[in-house]
Design a protein around this motif. Sequence first.
Motif, PDB file in Angstrom:
ATOM      1  N   SER A  68       0.833  -1.216   0.000  1.00  0.00           N
ATOM      2  CA  SER A  68       0.000   0.000   0.000  1.00  0.00           C
ATOM      3  C   SER A  68       0.862   1.259   0.000  1.00  0.00           C
ATOM      4  N   SER A  69       2.179   1.063  -0.022  1.00  0.00           N
ATOM      5  CA  SER A  69       3.090   2.213   0.057  1.00  0.00           C
ATOM      6  C   SER A  69       3.287   2.914  -1.278  1.00  0.00           C
ATOM      7  N   GLY A  70       2.789   2.297  -2.353  1.00  0.00           N
ATOM      8  CA  GLY A  70       2.996   2.878  -3.675  1.00  0.00           C
ATOM      9  C   GLY A  70       4.232   2.351  -4.373  1.00  0.00           C
ATOM     10  N   LYS A  71       5.063   1.599  -3.619  1.00  0.00           N
ATOM     11  CA  LYS A  71       6.253   0.985  -4.216  1.00  0.00           C
ATOM     12  C   LYS A  71       6.120  -0.540  -4.126  1.00  0.00           C
ATOM     13  N   PRO A  72       6.479  -1.240  -5.167  1.00  0.00           N
ATOM     14  CA  PRO A  72       6.412  -2.705  -5.116  1.00  0.00           C
ATOM     15  C   PRO A  72       7.495  -3.289  -4.221  1.00  0.00           C
ATOM     16  N   GLU A  73       7.242  -4.480  -3.713  1.00  0.00           N
ATOM     17  CA  GLU A  73       8.236  -5.198  -2.911  1.00  0.00           C
ATOM     18  C   GLU A  73       9.052  -6.094  -3.844  1.00  0.00           C
ATOM     19  N   VAL A  74      10.323  -6.259  -3.511  1.00  0.00           N
ATOM     20  CA  VAL A  74      11.231  -7.040  -4.355  1.00  0.00           C
ATOM     21  C   VAL A  74      11.889  -8.137  -3.517  1.00  0.00           C
ATOM     22  N   LYS A  75      11.899  -9.346  -4.090  1.00  0.00           N
ATOM     23  CA  LYS A  75      12.568 -10.480  -3.459  1.00  0.00           C
ATOM     24  C   LYS A  75      13.504 -11.114  -4.476  1.00  0.00           C
ATOM     25  N   VAL A  76      14.673 -11.541  -4.021  1.00  0.00           N
ATOM     26  CA  VAL A  76      15.648 -12.191  -4.896  1.00  0.00           C
ATOM     27  C   VAL A  76      15.841 -13.629  -4.451  1.00  0.00           C
ATOM     28  N   ALA A 126      11.000   1.339  -9.204  1.00  0.00           N
ATOM     29  CA  ALA A 126       9.675   1.081  -9.778  1.00  0.00           C
ATOM     30  C   ALA A 126       8.574   1.647  -8.884  1.00  0.00           C
ATOM     31  N   VAL A 127       7.425   1.898  -9.496  1.00  0.00           N
ATOM     32  CA  VAL A 127       6.245   2.364  -8.762  1.00  0.00           C
ATOM     33  C   VAL A 127       5.061   1.490  -9.140  1.00  0.00           C
ATOM     34  N   ILE A 128       4.031   1.544  -8.296  1.00  0.00           N
ATOM     35  CA  ILE A 128       2.780   0.839  -8.606  1.00  0.00           C
ATOM     36  C   ILE A 128       1.897   1.793  -9.403  1.00  0.00           C
ATOM     37  N   ALA A 129       1.508   1.353 -10.584  1.00  0.00           N
ATOM     38  CA  ALA A 129       0.743   2.227 -11.494  1.00  0.00           C
ATOM     39  C   ALA A 129      -0.688   2.395 -11.014  1.00  0.00           C
ATOM     40  N   PRO A 130      -1.252   3.593 -11.197  1.00  0.00           N
ATOM     41  CA  PRO A 130      -2.681   3.791 -10.925  1.00  0.00           C
ATOM     42  C   PRO A 130      -3.501   2.873 -11.824  1.00  0.00           C
ATOM     43  N   ASP A 131      -4.719   2.567 -11.382  1.00  0.00           N
ATOM     44  CA  ASP A 131      -5.571   1.612 -12.103  1.00  0.00           C
ATOM     45  C   ASP A 131      -5.832   1.999 -13.553  1.00  0.00           C
ATOM     46  N   ASN A 132      -5.847   3.267 -13.839  1.00  0.00           N
ATOM     47  CA  ASN A 132      -6.192   3.715 -15.199  1.00  0.00           C
ATOM     48  C   ASN A 132      -4.971   3.911 -16.104  1.00  0.00           C
ATOM     49  N   GLU A 133      -3.784   3.521 -15.626  1.00  0.00           N
ATOM     50  CA  GLU A 133      -2.564   3.696 -16.415  1.00  0.00           C
ATOM     51  C   GLU A 133      -1.981   2.347 -16.836  1.00  0.00           C
ATOM     52  N   GLU A 134      -1.399   2.329 -18.021  1.00  0.00           N
ATOM     53  CA  GLU A 134      -0.728   1.120 -18.505  1.00  0.00           C
ATOM     54  C   GLU A 134       0.598   0.964 -17.766  1.00  0.00           C
ATOM     55  N   ALA A 135       0.887  -0.272 -17.355  1.00  0.00           N
ATOM     56  CA  ALA A 135       2.104  -0.521 -16.579  1.00  0.00           C
ATOM     57  C   ALA A 135       3.127  -1.282 -17.410  1.00  0.00           C
ATOM     58  N   GLU A 136       4.384  -0.912 -17.248  1.00  0.00           N
ATOM     59  CA  GLU A 136       5.481  -1.644 -17.913  1.00  0.00           C
ATOM     60  C   GLU A 136       6.698  -1.630 -17.001  1.00  0.00           C
ATOM     61  N   LEU A 137       7.142  -2.818 -16.620  1.00  0.00           N
ATOM     62  CA  LEU A 137       8.252  -2.970 -15.691  1.00  0.00           C
ATOM     63  C   LEU A 137       9.513  -3.382 -16.451  1.00  0.00           C
ATOM     64  N   SER A 180      12.946  -0.593 -12.823  1.00  0.00           N
ATOM     65  CA  SER A 180      12.350   0.702 -13.160  1.00  0.00           C
ATOM     66  C   SER A 180      11.002   0.513 -13.839  1.00  0.00           C
ATOM     67  N   GLY A 181      10.310   1.637 -14.069  1.00  0.00           N
ATOM     68  CA  GLY A 181       8.994   1.567 -14.691  1.00  0.00           C
ATOM     69  C   GLY A 181       7.906   1.363 -13.657  1.00  0.00           C
ATOM     70  N   SER A 182       6.818   0.744 -14.078  1.00  0.00           N
ATOM     71  CA  SER A 182       5.680   0.566 -13.174  1.00  0.00           C
ATOM     72  C   SER A 182       5.084  -0.822 -13.317  1.00  0.00           C
TER      73      SER A 182
END
Length: 493
Positions: free
Chosen positions: A206-214, A227-238, A252-254
């Motif tokens: 819910s922070s607006g940033k995705p979590e990353v695990k390796v 990277a950021v979490i894209a709003p529902d109405n935006e196209e996402a590309e990571l 980077s990206g969303s």
Amino acid sequence: MLRKVMWVLALGLLLFTCMIPHTHVHVAGKEDKMIDRLTDYLANEEQLQGAVFAIHITDEQSGKTIFEKNADQRMRPASNMKLLTGAAVLDELGQDHRFETIVATDGQIKSGQLNGNLYLIGKGDTSLTYEDIQRLANQLHELGIRKINGDIIADDTYFDQERYSEDTTWKDESAYYGAAISALTVAPDTDHDTGTVKVMVNASSSSGKPEVKVVPETDYVTIQNNAVIAPDNEEAELEVTRTHGSNDIVISGSIATGANEQEWVAVWEPTEYVLHLFQDYVKASGIQVEGITKTAKAPMKHTELLRKESAPLKELLIPYMKLSNNGHAEMFLKHIGSKKKAGNWEDGINQLEHYLDGMKLPKEKMVIRDGSGLSHVNGITARQLTTLLTRVQQESWFQAFKTSLPVAGKAERMVGGTLRNRFVDTDLAGKIEAKTGTLTGVSSLSGYMETKSGERVVFSILLNGMLDEDEGPVIEEEILKIVYEELKSMHTN
């Protein structure tokens, strides 16, 4: 009198004909219809305008040509190159061959202490995972070792130190399909993409940033999460990339809300990666290490402590062919080039060419630069591929070779492989066993097919100069559909 003689001869010929066992007899006009349909399709398919294509289709048993177009034109085969490498390694090593990883010492164990250096010796096991390395570390603890008064040394000298085949581009280096080659390398899972880590990105935060695990969990790589979490109405590309010459992975990206994405990223210097993991696992098992870590050749005189053997080659061929594993192909090539010295590309290619010469496929008419097909310089003809596929049927290891090929329309990952999402819900599902191939501007498919009437054919379709290689599978499937439909009545009993 002459009429009598002619009548007797005619009767004799009729009787002789009746005595001949029924066999396949060509029905005039049926093959022509298939050729007409294929010719018309190839001439009018818009995606082939300006492209170069080569096709060769033969009877599976006799090798007789059923259809050909530019069959002797050298083409970039992409991953169809793995058919040649797979056949050569089976012929050279045998389908039951197993690869080894050894833990050894030049010292002695006394009162829970190893007085000497500890060596992790790689022998080019394509199936080694980080969990295998962790188990070896735990087994050292089970041997009673609690302290190492020496260094931990990784030995990868079974292969040479050249990490990339000569045509690998710098953009491929961080991708799983372009991973560096070493005799001591590991994968993060049972897909066996050697020399990689798996980066998993989760957008449930819910922070607006995705979590990353390796996977595996290691500080050998560093993560820069932009990277950021894209709003529902935006196209996402990571985008997940590794900075050249380092182990800094940049995200980077969303990513869409609630989505999970994963990417396999090749590490810089795979031997050091394994060594780093091994040291961490040794310490985590409860063993104290006094020395340093480094890479070097183990002395001839050493004591073996542990040995890990791979599954037989016939089983390792499954992820190699089904998932089109480039790293395995290059390791196999180095294996067959390791007779008198450390495995290397030059000797491996020479040995592959020697094998092909023995199959009556002259090396002078091919261009071979690697074992995987990643090179854009490779040049193989469709006829050469069908000839190979026809002749390997006589080999004792053929069943292992054939079983390793992806099966059209079969959803199970280690059955359908790269064909699991193709020919789905069509009559051709389950009727095609073939190797796929894709490069920029290139699409290929070569293998075996059973037609509606039960006829079996060998085929090779090589498409080069495509504006969009993603259109290649559509064309390949249409070609095989025509053959499937029109060959159903090409023969009669």
